[in-house]
Design a protein around this motif. Structure first.
Motif, mmCIF file in Angstrom:
data_model
loop_
_atom_site.group_PDB
_atom_site.id
_atom_site.type_symbol
_atom_site.label_atom_id
_atom_site.label_comp_id
_atom_site.label_asym_id
_atom_site.label_seq_id
_atom_site.Cartn_x
_atom_site.Cartn_y
_atom_site.Cartn_z
ATOM 1 N N ALA A 72 0.831 -1.192 0.000
ATOM 2 C CA ALA A 72 0.000 0.000 0.000
ATOM 3 C C ALA A 72 0.868 1.246 0.000
ATOM 4 O O ALA A 72 2.089 1.188 -0.156
ATOM 5 C CB ALA A 72 -0.948 -0.020 1.204
ATOM 6 N N HIS A 73 0.202 2.404 0.187
ATOM 7 C CA HIS A 73 0.905 3.684 0.185
ATOM 8 C C HIS A 73 2.031 3.690 1.226
ATOM 9 O O HIS A 73 1.844 3.252 2.359
ATOM 10 C CB HIS A 73 -0.081 4.812 0.517
ATOM 11 C CG HIS A 73 -1.257 4.847 -0.414
ATOM 12 N ND1 HIS A 73 -1.188 5.366 -1.671
ATOM 13 C CD2 HIS A 73 -2.523 4.407 -0.274
ATOM 14 C CE1 HIS A 73 -2.366 5.265 -2.265
ATOM 15 N NE2 HIS A 73 -3.191 4.685 -1.434
ATOM 16 N N LEU A 83 7.879 2.409 -8.178
ATOM 17 C CA LEU A 83 6.905 1.798 -9.071
ATOM 18 C C LEU A 83 7.202 0.320 -9.289
ATOM 19 O O LEU A 83 6.296 -0.518 -9.275
ATOM 20 C CB LEU A 83 6.877 2.536 -10.413
ATOM 21 C CG LEU A 83 5.907 1.982 -11.461
ATOM 22 C CD1 LEU A 83 4.492 1.918 -10.918
ATOM 23 C CD2 LEU A 83 5.969 2.821 -12.740
ATOM 24 N N SER A 84 8.467 -0.021 -9.453
ATOM 25 C CA SER A 84 8.828 -1.437 -9.629
ATOM 26 C C SER A 84 8.474 -2.250 -8.394
ATOM 27 O O SER A 84 8.026 -3.403 -8.504
ATOM 28 C CB SER A 84 10.319 -1.570 -9.932
ATOM 29 O OG SER A 84 10.625 -1.016 -11.190
ATOM 30 N N SER A 85 8.668 -1.664 -7.216
ATOM 31 C CA SER A 85 8.337 -2.362 -5.972
ATOM 32 C C SER A 85 6.833 -2.587 -5.859
ATOM 33 O O SER A 85 6.383 -3.654 -5.440
ATOM 34 C CB SER A 85 8.839 -1.561 -4.775
ATOM 35 O OG SER A 85 10.257 -1.459 -4.800
ATOM 36 N N PHE A 86 6.054 -1.569 -6.228
ATOM 37 C CA PHE A 86 4.597 -1.730 -6.215
ATOM 38 C C PHE A 86 4.160 -2.778 -7.231
ATOM 39 O O PHE A 86 3.296 -3.612 -6.948
ATOM 40 C CB PHE A 86 3.911 -0.392 -6.510
ATOM 41 C CG PHE A 86 3.814 0.534 -5.333
ATOM 42 C CD1 PHE A 86 3.072 0.184 -4.214
ATOM 43 C CD2 PHE A 86 4.461 1.763 -5.342
ATOM 44 C CE1 PHE A 86 2.977 1.040 -3.122
ATOM 45 C CE2 PHE A 86 4.372 2.617 -4.258
ATOM 46 C CZ PHE A 86 3.626 2.257 -3.139
ATOM 47 N N ARG A 87 4.755 -2.736 -8.423
ATOM 48 C CA ARG A 87 4.384 -3.707 -9.458
ATOM 49 C C ARG A 87 4.688 -5.136 -9.027
ATOM 50 O O ARG A 87 3.902 -6.061 -9.272
ATOM 51 C CB ARG A 87 5.136 -3.387 -10.742
ATOM 52 C CG ARG A 87 4.540 -2.269 -11.563
ATOM 53 C CD ARG A 87 5.423 -1.913 -12.735
ATOM 54 N NE ARG A 87 4.770 -0.995 -13.656
ATOM 55 C CZ ARG A 87 5.403 -0.213 -14.502
ATOM 56 N NH1 ARG A 87 6.744 -0.232 -14.536
ATOM 57 N NH2 ARG A 87 4.740 0.593 -15.298
ATOM 58 N N LEU A 88 5.835 -5.340 -8.401
ATOM 59 C CA LEU A 88 6.243 -6.677 -7.990
ATOM 60 C C LEU A 88 5.213 -7.313 -7.070
ATOM 61 O O LEU A 88 4.856 -8.482 -7.223
ATOM 62 C CB LEU A 88 7.602 -6.607 -7.286
ATOM 63 C CG LEU A 88 8.187 -7.933 -6.800
ATOM 64 C CD1 LEU A 88 8.463 -8.859 -7.974
ATOM 65 C CD2 LEU A 88 9.455 -7.683 -5.989
ATOM 66 N N VAL A 89 4.721 -6.528 -6.109
ATOM 67 C CA VAL A 89 3.774 -7.056 -5.120
ATOM 68 C C VAL A 89 2.341 -7.016 -5.639
ATOM 69 O O VAL A 89 1.618 -8.020 -5.586
ATOM 70 C CB VAL A 89 3.881 -6.267 -3.804
ATOM 71 C CG1 VAL A 89 2.891 -6.808 -2.774
ATOM 72 C CG2 VAL A 89 5.303 -6.327 -3.253
ATOM 73 N N ASN A 90 1.915 -5.855 -6.126
ATOM 74 C CA ASN A 90 0.499 -5.655 -6.442
ATOM 75 C C ASN A 90 0.086 -6.223 -7.790
ATOM 76 O O ASN A 90 -1.096 -6.508 -8.004
ATOM 77 C CB ASN A 90 0.161 -4.167 -6.405
ATOM 78 C CG ASN A 90 0.332 -3.574 -5.017
ATOM 79 O OD1 ASN A 90 0.336 -4.288 -4.029
ATOM 80 N ND2 ASN A 90 0.489 -2.270 -4.945
ATOM 81 N N CYS A 91 1.048 -6.386 -8.681
ATOM 82 C CA CYS A 91 0.713 -6.910 -10.006
ATOM 83 C C CYS A 91 1.262 -8.324 -10.221
ATOM 84 O O CYS A 91 0.502 -9.269 -10.402
ATOM 85 C CB CYS A 91 1.250 -5.953 -11.078
ATOM 86 S SG CYS A 91 0.723 -6.384 -12.741
ATOM 87 N N GLU A 92 2.587 -8.467 -10.177
ATOM 88 C CA GLU A 92 3.181 -9.766 -10.507
ATOM 89 C C GLU A 92 2.790 -10.856 -9.506
ATOM 90 O O GLU A 92 2.460 -11.987 -9.908
ATOM 91 C CB GLU A 92 4.697 -9.633 -10.600
ATOM 92 C CG GLU A 92 5.161 -8.658 -11.685
ATOM 93 C CD GLU A 92 4.526 -8.921 -13.034
ATOM 94 O OE1 GLU A 92 4.420 -10.106 -13.413
ATOM 95 O OE2 GLU A 92 4.124 -7.958 -13.707
ATOM 96 N N ALA A 93 2.828 -10.545 -8.217
ATOM 97 C CA ALA A 93 2.440 -11.551 -7.213
ATOM 98 C C ALA A 93 0.961 -11.886 -7.330
ATOM 99 O O ALA A 93 0.545 -13.030 -7.097
ATOM 100 C CB ALA A 93 2.774 -11.048 -5.816
ATOM 101 N N THR A 94 0.149 -10.890 -7.686
ATOM 102 C CA THR A 94 -1.285 -11.125 -7.877
ATOM 103 C C THR A 94 -1.525 -12.088 -9.030
ATOM 104 O O THR A 94 -2.335 -13.011 -8.931
ATOM 105 C CB THR A 94 -2.008 -9.791 -8.138
ATOM 106 O OG1 THR A 94 -1.919 -8.971 -6.970
ATOM 107 C CG2 THR A 94 -3.470 -10.023 -8.480
#
Length: 317
Positions: A72-73, A83-94
């Motif tokens: 989260a924020h 952005l890469s850190s958010f993508r790793l968790v919120n997108c790729e892990a999803t």
């Protein structure tokens, strides 16, 4: 009996959802990063969704996954590439979780997204499900990318996707900005918000849980996007006043012209905070109410008072 798997089961929303599911007779499993406070009746599995595969046993005979876990924020992000850190968790892990759920025969996948996908503020019209997305921050961008990739992944498969975009979720144990606001109101610190005349949609933790449970079984939820909120818009000054009322104290609001407040926050490098505090963000919940016949179980003003009262009681214990 339906078996539900909740990710982020140790978080603010996850704990409340797990408790409600158990209370309503659902067989409930929870994925957590680490074992902490547990809800009686929930079968927990510790797992790091980024680096680990979900244990096969946790997905066996599961009818629905409610995916709440995510990054989260982060107010003071130390990452070189946020952005890469958010993508790793919120997108790729999803996506990895969704693939495993699909292979295990899960029927429905509910993805908790964010109203930030729509944008940071509204002008004349509230956001609804037809509004064009304008993700305004790295967190929101990662959520929107996850939504789009989930649609592609699950198109033509047997697993139904449901996307939920809530605005700020509030409650006694809410993290982030709401927790800070509770602390400020309780401290009696003067807040320069009396002149602010905005309108913001919020959603209580009780209403979020009620809606998610509605999405688990309702046939019309399949393949849908929903924006949810309590259904009444409040100004930031009203939020402070209701919390203070619940704490049995007077709200200390002072008048500072909006342009001066905006300029001051910009000088402090907190430009986005002005939008969060003083901008309007309204949500149209008509689709959730009509298609799923869902109605909020709490209203904003009374619930804000209740949260303030509980917070004051907790501090005095």
């Amino acid at each position: 009996m339906n078996t539900i798997l909740v990710t982020g089961a140790g978080g603010f929303v996850g704990r409340m959802l797990c408790q409600a599911l158990v209370n309503q007779g659902y067989a409930t499993r929870g994925l957590v990063r680490a074992m902490g406070v547990q809800v009686e009746g929930v079968e927990y599995y510790p797992v790091d969704l980024v680096h680990d595969d979900v244990p096969f046993k946790s997905l066996t005979c599961v009818s629905c996954v409610v995916h709440l876990a995510g990054r989260a924020h982060v107010l003071k992000d130390q990452e070189q590439d946020p952005l890469s850190s958010f993508r790793l968790v919120n997108c790729e892990a999803t996506l990895k979780l969704a693939r495993q759920a699909l292979e295990a025969g899960v029927k429905r996948f509910i993805f908790m997204s964010s109203i930030g996908v729509n944008g940071s503020h509204t002008d004349s019209e509230p956001f609804d499900e037809m509004a064009e997305p304008h993700p305004h921050a790295d967190y929101a961008r990662s959520k929107f990318e996850a939504e789009e990739k989930l649609k592609l992944l699950l198109a033509g498969t047997t697993m139904e996707l449901v996307i939920v975009r809530p605005p700020l979720i509030y409650g006694l144990e809410a993290p982030g900005n709401f927790a800070r606001l509770l602390k400020l109101v309780a401290s009696g610190a003067p807040l320069p918000l009396r002149s602010i005349r905005n309108a913001r949609s919020l959603v209580s933790i009780e209403n979020v849980v009620s809606f998610l449970i509605r999405c688990i079984d309702h046939s019309e939820a399949a393949g849908q996007l929903f924006l949810i909120a309590d259904g009444e818009d409040v100004s930031t000054s009203q939020i402070v006043e209701q919390l203070a009322l619940g704490m049995d104290r007077r709200a200390r609001l002072i008048s500072v012209p909006a342009p001066i407040l905006q300029a001051g926050l910009a000088l402090l490098g907190r430009k986005s905070l002005y939008t969060q505090l003083c901008g309007s963000l309204r949500v149209d919940t008509s689709k959730a109410r009509t298609l799923l016949e869902w109605h909020p179980v709490t209203d904003t003003l009374m619930q804000l008072q209740r949260v303030g009262r509980l917070y004051a009681t907790q501090r005095n214990c």
